[in-house]
Write a protein that holds these residues in place. Structure first.
Motif, PDB file in Angstrom:
ATOM      1  N   PRO A   3     -24.535 -18.712  19.067  1.00 19.09           N
ATOM      2  CA  PRO A   3     -23.748 -17.436  19.327  1.00 19.09           C
ATOM      3  C   PRO A   3     -23.790 -17.233  17.315  1.00 19.09           C
ATOM      4  CG  PRO A   3     -22.962 -20.379  17.983  1.00 19.09           C
ATOM      5  CD  PRO A   3     -24.124 -20.779  18.274  1.00 19.09           C
ATOM      6  N   ILE A   4     -23.573 -16.254  18.069  1.00 21.35           N
ATOM      7  CA  ILE A   4     -23.172 -14.977  16.795  1.00 21.35           C
ATOM      8  C   ILE A   4     -21.893 -13.990  16.486  1.00 21.35           C
ATOM      9  CG2 ILE A   4     -25.118 -13.722  17.736  1.00 21.35           C
ATOM     10  CD1 ILE A   4     -26.257 -13.536  15.222  1.00 21.35           C
ATOM     11  N   VAL A   5     -21.214 -14.404  15.527  1.00 23.62           N
ATOM     12  CA  VAL A   5     -19.825 -14.086  15.519  1.00 23.62           C
ATOM     13  C   VAL A   5     -20.348 -12.049  15.116  1.00 23.62           C
ATOM     14  CG1 VAL A   5     -17.941 -13.489  13.948  1.00 23.62           C
ATOM     15  CG2 VAL A   5     -18.709 -16.377  15.266  1.00 23.62           C
ATOM     16  N   ILE A   6     -19.863 -11.246  16.010  1.00 20.70           N
ATOM     17  CA  ILE A   6     -19.449  -9.693  15.011  1.00 20.70           C
ATOM     18  C   ILE A   6     -18.312  -9.699  14.830  1.00 20.70           C
ATOM     19  CG2 ILE A   6     -19.739  -7.529  15.546  1.00 20.70           C
ATOM     20  CD1 ILE A   6     -22.250  -9.478  15.939  1.00 20.70           C
ATOM     21  N   THR A   7     -17.967  -9.437  13.556  1.00 15.60           N
ATOM     22  CA  THR A   7     -16.690  -8.707  13.211  1.00 15.60           C
ATOM     23  C   THR A   7     -16.536  -7.762  12.613  1.00 15.60           C
ATOM     24  OG1 THR A   7     -14.225  -9.935  11.950  1.00 15.60           O
ATOM     25  CG2 THR A   7     -16.294 -10.317  11.007  1.00 15.60           C
ATOM     26  N   GLY A   8     -15.370  -7.445  11.451  1.00 12.56           N
ATOM     27  CA  GLY A   8     -15.772  -5.852  11.707  1.00 12.56           C
ATOM     28  C   GLY A   8     -14.607  -6.082   9.928  1.00 12.56           C
ATOM     29  N   THR A   9     -15.063  -4.914   9.151  1.00 12.43           N
ATOM     30  CA  THR A   9     -13.834  -3.859   8.877  1.00 12.43           C
ATOM     31  C   THR A   9     -12.185  -3.606   8.972  1.00 12.43           C
ATOM     32  OG1 THR A   9     -14.822  -2.314   7.593  1.00 12.43           O
ATOM     33  CG2 THR A   9     -15.627  -3.821   6.277  1.00 12.43           C
ATOM     34  N   ASP A  10     -12.954  -3.181   9.775  1.00  7.33           N
ATOM     35  CA  ASP A  10     -11.273  -2.735  10.959  1.00  7.33           C
ATOM     36  C   ASP A  10     -11.358  -2.985  11.764  1.00  7.33           C
ATOM     37  OD1 ASP A  10      -8.966  -1.413  10.369  1.00  7.33           O
ATOM     38  OD2 ASP A  10      -9.502   0.384   9.508  1.00  7.33           O
ATOM     39  N   THR A  11     -10.469  -1.698  13.252  1.00  5.30           N
ATOM     40  CA  THR A  11     -10.706  -1.799  14.048  1.00  5.30           C
ATOM     41  C   THR A  11     -11.553  -0.468  14.317  1.00  5.30           C
ATOM     42  OG1 THR A  11      -9.504  -1.579  16.432  1.00  5.30           O
ATOM     43  CG2 THR A  11      -8.685  -0.618  14.497  1.00  5.30           C
ATOM     44  N   GLY A  12     -12.478   0.160  15.242  1.00  7.19           N
ATOM     45  CA  GLY A  12     -12.471   1.343  15.318  1.00  7.19           C
ATOM     46  C   GLY A  12     -14.173   1.743  14.719  1.00  7.19           C
ATOM     47  N   VAL A  13     -14.787   0.564  13.907  1.00  5.81           N
ATOM     48  CA  VAL A  13     -15.854   0.522  12.978  1.00  5.81           C
ATOM     49  C   VAL A  13     -17.283   0.794  13.279  1.00  5.81           C
ATOM     50  CG1 VAL A  13     -14.810  -0.283  10.710  1.00  5.81           C
ATOM     51  CG2 VAL A  13     -15.948  -1.984  12.289  1.00  5.81           C
ATOM     52  N   GLY A  14     -17.193   0.214  14.281  1.00  9.82           N
ATOM     53  CA  GLY A  14     -18.925   0.181  15.376  1.00  9.82           C
ATOM     54  C   GLY A  14     -18.805  -1.312  15.955  1.00  9.82           C
ATOM     55  N   LYS A  15     -17.912  -2.296  15.878  1.00  3.61           N
ATOM     56  CA  LYS A  15     -18.537  -3.748  16.031  1.00  3.61           C
ATOM     57  C   LYS A  15     -18.631  -3.674  17.854  1.00  3.61           C
ATOM     58  CE  LYS A  15     -14.524  -5.185  15.806  1.00  3.61           C
ATOM     59  NZ  LYS A  15     -13.433  -3.925  15.343  1.00  3.61           N
ATOM     60  N   THR A  16     -18.298  -2.820  18.338  1.00  3.30           N
ATOM     61  CA  THR A  16     -18.807  -3.188  19.965  1.00  3.30           C
ATOM     62  C   THR A  16     -20.268  -2.102  19.769  1.00  3.30           C
ATOM     63  OG1 THR A  16     -16.328  -3.371  20.757  1.00  3.30           O
ATOM     64  CG2 THR A  16     -18.069  -2.434  22.021  1.00  3.30           C
ATOM     65  N   VAL A  17     -20.323  -1.334  20.002  1.00  7.28           N
ATOM     66  CA  VAL A  17     -21.574  -0.800  20.017  1.00  7.28           C
ATOM     67  C   VAL A  17     -22.854  -1.776  18.764  1.00  7.28           C
ATOM     68  CG1 VAL A  17     -22.796   1.184  18.576  1.00  7.28           C
ATOM     69  CG2 VAL A  17     -20.620   1.858  19.736  1.00  7.28           C
ATOM     70  N   PHE A  18     -22.119  -2.021  18.055  1.00  2.06           N
ATOM     71  CA  PHE A  18     -23.448  -3.192  16.979  1.00  2.06           C
ATOM     72  C   PHE A  18     -23.519  -3.538  18.017  1.00  2.06           C
ATOM     73  CE2 PHE A  18     -24.737  -6.088  14.695  1.00  2.06           C
ATOM     74  CZ  PHE A  18     -25.642  -6.155  13.725  1.00  2.06           C
ATOM     75  N   ALA A  19     -22.461  -4.064  18.383  1.00  4.77           N
ATOM     76  CA  ALA A  19     -22.683  -5.958  19.385  1.00  4.77           C
ATOM     77  C   ALA A  19     -23.568  -5.768  20.612  1.00  4.77           C
ATOM     78  CB  ALA A  19     -21.319  -7.026  19.663  1.00  4.77           C
ATOM     79  N   ALA A  20     -23.697  -4.754  21.097  1.00  7.05           N
ATOM     80  CA  ALA A  20     -24.180  -4.076  22.625  1.00  7.05           C
ATOM     81  C   ALA A  20     -25.483  -3.674  22.055  1.00  7.05           C
ATOM     82  CB  ALA A  20     -23.928  -2.627  22.823  1.00  7.05           C
ATOM     83  N   GLY A  21     -26.118  -3.054  21.035  1.00  3.71           N
ATOM     84  CA  GLY A  21     -27.653  -3.470  20.402  1.00  3.71           C
ATOM     85  C   GLY A  21     -28.111  -4.626  20.360  1.00  3.71           C
ATOM     86  N   LEU A  22     -27.126  -5.558  19.745  1.00  6.63           N
ATOM     87  CA  LEU A  22     -27.497  -6.544  19.630  1.00  6.63           C
ATOM     88  C   LEU A  22     -28.205  -7.405  20.491  1.00  6.63           C
ATOM     89  CD1 LEU A  22     -28.229  -9.073  16.944  1.00  6.63           C
ATOM     90  CD2 LEU A  22     -26.344  -9.507  17.035  1.00  6.63           C
ATOM     91  N   THR A  23     -27.207  -7.717  21.404  1.00  3.78           N
ATOM     92  CA  THR A  23     -27.189  -8.084  23.182  1.00  3.78           C
ATOM     93  C   THR A  23     -28.571  -7.690  23.295  1.00  3.78           C
ATOM     94  OG1 THR A  23     -24.555  -8.539  22.934  1.00  3.78           O
ATOM     95  CG2 THR A  23     -26.091  -8.932  25.103  1.00  3.78           C
TER      96      THR A  23
END
Ligand SMILES: Nc1ncnc2c1ncn2[C@@H]1O[C@H](COP(=O)(O)OP(=O)(O)O)[C@@H](O)[C@H]1O
Ligand SMILES: [Mg+2]
Length: 206
Positions: A3-23
């Motif tokens: 597992p690898i956890v993606i968190t962020g400094t805030d909502t709307g910072v790009g976690k989902t886009v980064f997570a998609a690229g990483l996945t």
């Protein structure tokens, strides 16, 4: 299962886009344990489209686009941490939190405690705009204070080398690279942009 956890400094910072690229880059599966807000495209839908990888069902699907504890209360439920064990999959599993580390899951527990309990490495996604040093430093302090292993910080946005370097140096955290602003966000453009992310560092820490 890694597992690898993606968190962020805030909502709307790009976690989902980064997570998609990483996945996509890791050939991983993706899991969003708690989704608040179901009117717009969900994070799972976005990641499925951008990564073209398997996406596990969310454990909690909450209608209201609000903090999970409030969205859950609206539906007369309380988020139960026992329901949020990491699912077993073959290969890497990219897990995205909601908002940042101090987002409440219920009236007693923040996401931070869930991450710490999972004992999984964490990547912090930070924007590059003004204000990010403070938010990144606070998030890293909280993560480390809770005993989480921080793999590094990934930036999203236009290049701000002095800012990025300040965070890396003063917080003694690895700079994992930056996803620049993409005018057209597709599986292909994201995969191309992800070449700027230090995948070797991520892989070797898993
Ligand atoms: N590198 C990027 N280029 C262009 N738009 C981006 C990029 N990263 C994120 N976005 C956009 O910014 C918004 C917030 O990103 P998202 O990944 O959903 O953030 P979070 O998961 O942290 O809430 C979305 O509209 C997303 O499409
Ligand atoms: Mg998201």
């Amino acid at each position: 299962m890694t597992p690898i956890v993606i968190t962020g400094t805030d909502t709307g910072v790009g976690k989902t886009v980064f997570a998609a690229g990483l996945t996509a880059a890791l050939g991983a599966s993706y899991w969003k344990p708690v989704q608040s807000g179901l009117e717009e495209a969900t994070d799972s839908q976005i990641v499925a489209a951008l990564s073209q990888r398997p996406v596990l069902p969310e454990t909690y699907r909450l209608r209201r686009p609000a903090s999970p504890h409030l969205a859950a209360e609206d539906m007369d439920i309380e988020i139960d941490l026992a329901q949020l064990c990491l699912p077993q999959v073959d290969g890497p599993l990219v897990v995205e939190g909601a908002g940042g580390v101090m987002v409440p899951l219920n009236r007693r527990v923040f996401f931070l405690e869930l991450f710490a309990g999972w004992n999984a490495p964490v990547i912090l996604v930070a924007r590059t705009q003004l204000g990010t040093i403070n938010h990144a430093a606070l998030s890293l302090m909280a993560l480390r204070g809770a005993g989480c292993r921080v793999l590094g910080v990934a930036f999203v946005g236009a290049a701000e080398p002095e800012v990025e370097q300040t965070i890396a140096e003063m917080c003694q955290v690895r700079h994992l690279g930056r996803l620049g602003p993409l005018a057209d966000l597709t599986h292909e453009t994201l995969a191309h942009a992800f070449q700027d992310i230090d995948l070797d560092a991520i892989r070797s820490a898993l």
